[in-house]
Design a protein around this motif. Structure first.
Motif, short mmCIF file in Angstrom:
data_model
loop_
_atom_site.label_atom_id
_atom_site.label_comp_id
_atom_site.label_asym_id
_atom_site.label_seq_id
_atom_site.Cartn_x
_atom_site.Cartn_y
_atom_site.Cartn_z
N GLN A 295 0.59 -1.12 -0.25
CA GLN A 295 0.42 0.12 -0.07
C GLN A 295 0.85 1.14 0.07
N LEU A 296 2.28 1.21 0.40
CA LEU A 296 2.76 2.11 0.89
C LEU A 296 3.58 2.70 -0.55
N VAL A 297 4.13 1.92 -0.77
CA VAL A 297 4.88 2.33 -2.61
C VAL A 297 3.79 2.32 -3.71
N GLU A 298 2.73 1.53 -3.37
CA GLU A 298 1.11 2.53 -4.47
C GLU A 298 1.32 3.77 -3.87
N LYS A 299 0.96 3.90 -2.91
CA LYS A 299 0.25 5.95 -2.43
C LYS A 299 1.75 6.20 -3.52
N MET A 300 2.86 6.13 -3.11
CA MET A 300 4.35 6.71 -2.96
C MET A 300 4.24 6.79 -4.60
N PHE A 301 4.47 5.71 -5.38
CA PHE A 301 4.08 5.69 -7.20
C PHE A 301 2.94 6.70 -7.53
N THR A 302 1.80 6.51 -7.15
CA THR A 302 0.55 7.03 -7.81
C THR A 302 0.50 8.80 -7.50
N GLU A 303 0.83 9.07 -7.14
CA GLU A 303 0.92 10.48 -5.75
C GLU A 303 1.81 10.84 -7.32
N MET A 304 3.26 10.20 -6.92
CA MET A 304 4.00 10.58 -7.82
C MET A 304 3.39 10.62 -9.71
N VAL A 305 3.52 9.92 -10.05
CA VAL A 305 2.71 10.25 -10.74
C VAL A 305 1.66 11.02 -11.81
N LYS A 306 0.45 11.54 -10.19
CA LYS A 306 -0.06 12.35 -10.65
C LYS A 306 0.31 13.75 -10.37
N GLU A 307 1.69 13.89 -9.74
CA GLU A 307 1.79 15.31 -9.23
C GLU A 307 3.23 15.26 -10.43
N LEU A 308 4.59 14.79 -10.83
CA LEU A 308 5.32 14.95 -11.47
C LEU A 308 4.87 15.22 -13.16
N PHE A 309 3.21 13.91 -13.49
CA PHE A 309 3.38 13.43 -14.72
C PHE A 309 1.57 13.62 -15.02
N PRO A 310 1.23 14.85 -15.02
CA PRO A 310 -0.45 14.67 -14.68
C PRO A 310 -0.57 14.42 -16.04
N GLU A 311 0.13 14.01 -17.47
CA GLU A 311 -0.25 13.61 -18.97
C GLU A 311 -0.67 12.12 -18.82
N LYS A 312 0.22 11.19 -17.91
CA LYS A 312 -0.03 9.64 -17.94
C LYS A 312 -1.48 9.63 -17.40
N LYS A 313 -1.56 8.79 -17.60
CA LYS A 313 -2.73 7.33 -17.15
C LYS A 313 -2.87 6.11 -17.03
N ILE A 314 -2.93 5.80 -14.92
CA ILE A 314 -2.54 4.76 -14.58
C ILE A 314 -3.78 3.25 -15.13
N THR A 315 -3.11 3.01 -15.31
CA THR A 315 -4.85 1.72 -15.97
C THR A 315 -5.08 0.56 -15.33
N GLN A 316 -4.77 0.37 -14.57
CA GLN A 316 -6.04 0.42 -13.44
C GLN A 316 -5.92 1.06 -11.80
N GLU A 317 -6.29 1.34 -11.40
CA GLU A 317 -6.14 1.33 -9.77
C GLU A 317 -7.75 1.10 -8.83
N PRO A 318 -6.83 1.05 -7.68
CA PRO A 318 -5.71 0.43 -7.28
C PRO A 318 -5.06 -0.71 -7.95
N TRP A 319 -3.51 -0.93 -8.17
CA TRP A 319 -2.99 -1.83 -9.15
C TRP A 319 -3.55 -2.91 -8.84
N PRO A 320 -3.87 -4.06 -10.36
CA PRO A 320 -4.26 -5.28 -10.04
C PRO A 320 -2.95 -5.90 -8.90
N ARG A 321 -3.48 -7.30 -8.69
CA ARG A 321 -2.25 -8.32 -7.91
C ARG A 321 -2.50 -9.49 -8.36
#
Ligand code: ASP
Length: 471
Positions: free
Chosen positions: A251-277
């Motif tokens: 959960q911590l790692v998922e939150k860290m990278f998700t927030e990073m992408v939203k903040e630094l790479f707003p043009e990118k989209k994450i295929t599925q949230e929460p991330w599939p396991r």
């Protein structure tokens, strides 16, 4: 006058300013000369009209060639609508030069700097890496690398992690690759090893009570290059936490990278949230891979398909080439020898160890393994059992006596992960190889054509180390 960045000129119309940088392009238009001046922040068009220049500057204009380093004083002028260059951040202005100084001359570079499409071969780029890094794309990769690292660093500090540096001169570590060795002068015949990862140190930091550790950790592995592996050195975002479950780590790692992408790479989209396991077995069955590419559109440069793979088997049958330190005769640890077995599978260790599953977790992004980690063993009885199962001899066990000893003094349950920094940025930047993300990388056959390393050393140096070269 204080030098300003080229990009600051847009707010200084009609003002006198001083800029410094490299000549990106020179264009002669009869008596008028246009110089595109480049600094780290951008490119500015400088207009050189002889009648506007002081005498000394008039003299030297004819000598100025691409990549010369200049200091230019002049007045910022607004460009008319038609003259605006939409491709330049400074495209609405230009600088009318009054005074030019040549700070350094430059020879003609071995490849073009201003034309990114006409790339030289990699050997030449690496030999002149300092010129290659002048390319907009490469500079941008360095800028993004810095942004990502500083974002992650701040994020983890806010989450109460401590950044701790662990030794580079270290001991052979069982991460499954070949070590780089460093001979000791003081203790002849003995060798340090450069760390393949700070695995043992970070676990010992948990024993030390640091609770939450991270490091932008240099790792050294003497491996043959593959597309997603660099020979020599690379960096990991190495992390470890105490009193956590696997769920907490994910959960911590998922939150860290998700927030990073939203903040630094707003043009990118994450295929599925929460991330599939995915369960390891399921991934192999369904995708024939333990790092499946789950993007919906593999041609979309802005799609990021993160996924977790869990429930790995604790052991993997060994092949000949796997048999480095730590790898047993018939089976070796799938992740590493410190990985905890699932409680419900502890009994299988005595009966069918290859069926036992572990608390390993792999982080996958767009078909690459970004990094792996695990909940670790903190009960040394289980650790010994694992060592026995992978065929450790008493002598091999002795190599870990410090570790064994440490865990007698109150070791908290702990776990972590180590995503690769270059791999992450390579994917974010849509680059094809890790070298594009590294300022001074080694070639795929582990050389540095610029410094010409590795290199021979003097006989005196070898004598001091007590080393004799074999003929
Ligand atoms: N040290 C491990 C590796 O380099 C990562 C981890 O288990 O945290 O893959």
């Amino acid at each position: 006058m204080k030098r300003i960045k080229t990009t600051e000129t847009v707010n200084k119309i009609e003002e006198k300013v001083l800029v410094k940088g490299w000549v990106h392009v020179r264009r002669n238009m009869g008596k008028i000369v246009f110089l595109d001046l480049r600094d780290r922040w951008g490119i500015l068009q400088v207009v050189v009209v002889p009648s506007e220049l002081d005498e000394a500057s008039q003299e030297l204009v004819k000598d100025i060639r691409p990549e010369f380093v200049l200091s230019v004083e002049g007045v910022v002028q607004a460009r008319g609508e038609k003259q605006t260059n939409k491709d330049l951040a400074t495209g609405t202005v230009e600088l009318l030069a009054n005074k030019i100084e040549i700070l350094a001359e430059a020879e003609t570079p071995p490849f073009e700097i201003e034309n990114e499409d006409r790339q030289a071969n990699e050997e030449l780029r690496m030999k002149y890496r300092y010129l290659d890094l002048r390319h907009e794309r490469m500079k941008n990769n360095m800028v993004v690398r810095d942004k990502v690292i500083s974002y992650l660093r701040n994020w983890l500090h806010k989450e109460d992690f401590l950044e701790i540096q662990t030794p580079i001169l270290s001991k052979s570590t069982p991460e499954g690759a070949r070590d780089y060795l460093v001979p000791s002068r003081v203790h002849k015949g003995k060798f340090f090893a450069l760390p393949q990862a700070p695995q043992q140190y970070k676990q010992l930091l948990m024993v030390a009570g640091m609770e939450r550790y991270f490091q932008i950790a240099p790792c050294f592995r003497d491996e043959d290059a593959r597309a997603d592996r660099s020979p020599g050195e690379f960096y990991q975002l190495d992390m470890e936490m105490s009193f956590v479950s696997q769920e907490d780590i994910l959960q911590l790692v998922e939150k860290m990278f998700t927030e990073m992408v939203k903040e630094l790479f707003p043009e990118k989209k994450i295929t599925q949230e929460p991330w599939p396991r995915l369960n390891y077995e399921e991934a192999i069955k369904k995708y024939n891979s333990d790092k499946p590419d789950l993007r919906k559109d593999k041609n979309d440069p802005n799609e990021l398909a993160f996924a977790w793979v869990v429930n790995f088997p604790l052991f993997t049958p060994q092949t000949e080439e796997d048999k480095f330190h730590g790898a047993g005769d018939t089976m070796g640890p799938t992740h590493n020898m410190f990985t905890m077995v699932k409680e419900e599978d502890v009994e299988l260790l005595d009966k069918e160890p290859l069926k036992a599953r572990s608390y390993q977790h792999d982080l996958v992004l767009n078909g690459f393994e970004l990094g792996g980690g695990a909940v670790r063993i903190h009960d040394m009885k289980i650790q010994e059992k694992i060592w026995d199962l992978i065929g450790f001899t008493d002598k091999q066990k002795q190599e870990f006596k410090h570790y064994f000893e440490a865990f007698k003094y109150g070791a908290p349950p702990h776990g972590g992960i180590a995503p690769g920094i270059e791999r992450l940025i390579m994917i974010l930047q849509n680059e094809k190889n890790l070298r594009e993300i590294t300022a001074f990388p080694l070639t795929s056959d582990a050389r540095d054509p610029m410094m010409e390393s590795p290199s021979e050393v003097s006989k005196e140096q070898l004598d001091e180390l007590g080393i004799e070269m074999k003929k």
